[in-house]
Design a protein around this motif. Structure first.
Motif, PDB file in Angstrom:
ATOM      1  N   ALA A  94       0.721  -1.180  -0.059  1.00  0.00           N
ATOM      2  CA  ALA A  94      -0.054   0.046  -0.251  1.00  0.00           C
ATOM      3  C   ALA A  94       0.891   1.261  -0.019  1.00  0.00           C
ATOM      4  O   ALA A  94       0.302   2.186  -0.284  1.00  0.00           O
ATOM      5  CB  ALA A  94      -0.997  -0.051   1.143  1.00  0.00           C
ATOM      6  N   SER A 122      -5.808   5.570  -5.133  1.00  0.00           N
ATOM      7  CA  SER A 122      -6.321   4.263  -4.899  1.00  0.00           C
ATOM      8  C   SER A 122      -7.438   4.277  -5.344  1.00  0.00           C
ATOM      9  O   SER A 122      -8.432   4.990  -5.050  1.00  0.00           O
ATOM     10  CB  SER A 122      -6.079   4.009  -3.293  1.00  0.00           C
ATOM     11  OG  SER A 122      -4.931   3.982  -2.696  1.00  0.00           O
ATOM     12  N   ASP A 155       0.932   7.542  -0.774  1.00  0.00           N
ATOM     13  CA  ASP A 155       0.214   6.386  -1.179  1.00  0.00           C
ATOM     14  C   ASP A 155      -0.336   5.540   0.236  1.00  0.00           C
ATOM     15  O   ASP A 155      -1.692   5.064   0.057  1.00  0.00           O
ATOM     16  CB  ASP A 155       1.570   5.470  -1.456  1.00  0.00           C
ATOM     17  CG  ASP A 155       1.330   4.166  -2.282  1.00  0.00           C
ATOM     18  OD1 ASP A 155       0.009   4.005  -2.421  1.00  0.00           O
ATOM     19  OD2 ASP A 155       2.006   3.552  -2.829  1.00  0.00           O
ATOM     20  N   SER A 180      -3.766   7.359   0.617  1.00  0.00           N
ATOM     21  CA  SER A 180      -4.868   7.108  -0.280  1.00  0.00           C
ATOM     22  C   SER A 180      -5.392   5.813  -0.077  1.00  0.00           C
ATOM     23  O   SER A 180      -6.803   5.928  -0.123  1.00  0.00           O
ATOM     24  CB  SER A 180      -4.391   7.208  -1.770  1.00  0.00           C
ATOM     25  OG  SER A 180      -3.305   6.364  -2.021  1.00  0.00           O
ATOM     26  N   THR A 181      -4.642   4.774   0.199  1.00  0.00           N
ATOM     27  CA  THR A 181      -5.327   3.523   0.620  1.00  0.00           C
ATOM     28  C   THR A 181      -6.089   3.565   2.008  1.00  0.00           C
ATOM     29  O   THR A 181      -7.189   2.968   1.889  1.00  0.00           O
ATOM     30  CB  THR A 181      -4.242   2.331   0.818  1.00  0.00           C
ATOM     31  OG1 THR A 181      -3.381   2.657  -0.217  1.00  0.00           O
ATOM     32  CG2 THR A 181      -4.692   0.981   0.937  1.00  0.00           C
TER      33      THR A 181
HETATM   34 MG    MG Z   1      -1.672   3.344  -1.463  1.00  0.00          MG
END
Ligand code: MG
Ligand code: AMP
Length: 342
Positions: free
Chosen positions: A169, A236, A281, A284-285
């Motif tokens: 992730a 994501s 990152d 966003s997940t």
């Molecule tokens: Mg991510």
């Protein structure tokens, strides 16, 4: 005489600056495209040092992939996941990112959980042999997940019995941070890297204007375009990897750590914009899992980032910092926009 000399120096300095500015403006882009981390990556840099710098950035990304990949038996994660609970010494990259993930897991109240690998395997997301695991199987697997089942001491990682680590992730965001760092160290002042749709930039475009980055829409095409300076833009979405079950439902690869099933928070796509790729990152997940209300709450409590969420109700939630820089494409021009303020 002294005055004339001073005057001449100024003229020369201005001429040198102007020449270098014109050279920058006219700098041709150099690009490198390759596969890594299961995706196509394109690195673009400007200026005379670009070719060598891009090669060095590619080498760095490949090294990060070796260390973080769950499928390379000799990489850090491969060794750790086969260690049956023993302590494993890992590289600085892995230790650093694992520490970051643990911290973000706490800050997101567990929405980000880097130990879901056994559950991803059960759904077939690691092999492509997709299936819908029965509830009791998910319940069993949930007993070995959670950040409390892993511990990090210096550069040593240890997992509980049956627990497995997956930094997927955050891996691409970490890799783009590293690639940008290599390009900067090589003297590049203008570059953009695209790691399978996740974008990070260095400086401005060679002519001094901002970059334009398209944000993918779950339905295909673009949700819109963002005008950005130096930062990362990472998205994501359930549309990125999914299968259709025998019941006709869509099952995607981002899981709710509380249930072990694909997260259905009402968010279809979550984009985060900030300086750090790893943070974008990871968040966003997390925002995809948490849903729009909780993401807005996270933003109000922590700040330091901007986000753009697209929900299944067709709404666009965007933070104040993106209000002027986001232009929706024509299909989303009428979408209800909610601006989140600090
Ligand atoms: Mg991510
Ligand atoms: P991303 O594309 O950055 O959203 O990452 C998705 C990947 O992260 C998946 O393919 C899994 O490997 C992993 N993953 C899925 N759900 C979660 C979660 N809730 N927390 C942390 N990692 C996850």
């Amino acid at each position: 005489m002294k005055k004339i000399f001073c005057g001449l120096s100024v003229v020369v300095a201005v001429a040198v600056l102007a020449t270098s500015f014109i050279r920058q403006r006219n700098a041709a882009p150099h690009s490198l495209t390759f596969m890594s981390m299961d995706t196509a990556m394109t690195l673009t840099a400007y200026g005379p040092a670009a070719t060598d710098a891009l090669e060095a950035a590619r080498t760095r990304i490949m090294a990060v992939e070796d260390r973080l990949s769950t499928t390379r038996p000799e990489g850090d994660i491969g060794r750790l996941n086969r260690a049956s609970g023993a302590q494993v010494s890992v590289s600085r990259d892995t230790a650093e990112l694992a520490a970051f993930a643990l911290n973000l897991s706490t800050e997101t109240d567990g929405a980000l959980d880097p130990t879901l690998y056994p559950i991803l395997c059960a759904w077939g997301f690691t092999t492509g042999n997709y299936r819908v695991p029965p509830q009791d199987e998910l319940a069993d697997l949930l007993s070995v997940t959670g950040r409390d089942k892993m511990s990090l001491r210096g550069d040593s990682l240890q997992l509980g019995p049956g627990t497995m680590l997956d930094l997927g992730a955050l891996g691409k965001g970490y890799a783009s941070d590293q690639a940008i760092g290599v390009l900067r160290d090589a003297g590049i002042s203008s570059a953009i890297v695209n790691l399978g749709g996740n974008v990070q930039t260095l400086g401005l475009r060679p002519d001094g204007t901002p970059w334009h980055v398209g944000i993918a829409a779950p339905e295909g095409g673009l949700l819109g375009t963002l005008e950005i300076r130096e930062c990362a833009v990472i998205t994501s979405g359930g549309y990125q990897r999914f299968f259709t079950g025998p019941d006709g439902r869509t099952y995607w690869h981002i899981l709710d750590p509380r249930t072990g099933a694909p997260a259905r928070s009402g968010v279809l796509s979550a984009t985060v914009v900030a300086e750090s790729g790893a943070l974008c990152d990871g968040l966003s997940t997390s925002f995809f899992v948490m849903g729009a209300e909780k993401a807005a709450q996270w933003y109000r409590e922590h700040g330091g980032i901007d986000f753009l969420l697209y929900t299944e109700d067709g709404e666009l939630w965007l933070t104040e910092g993106l209000e002027k820089s986001f232009t929706p494409s024509s299909r989303y021009e009428r979408a209800k926009v909610r601006v989140i303020r600090p």
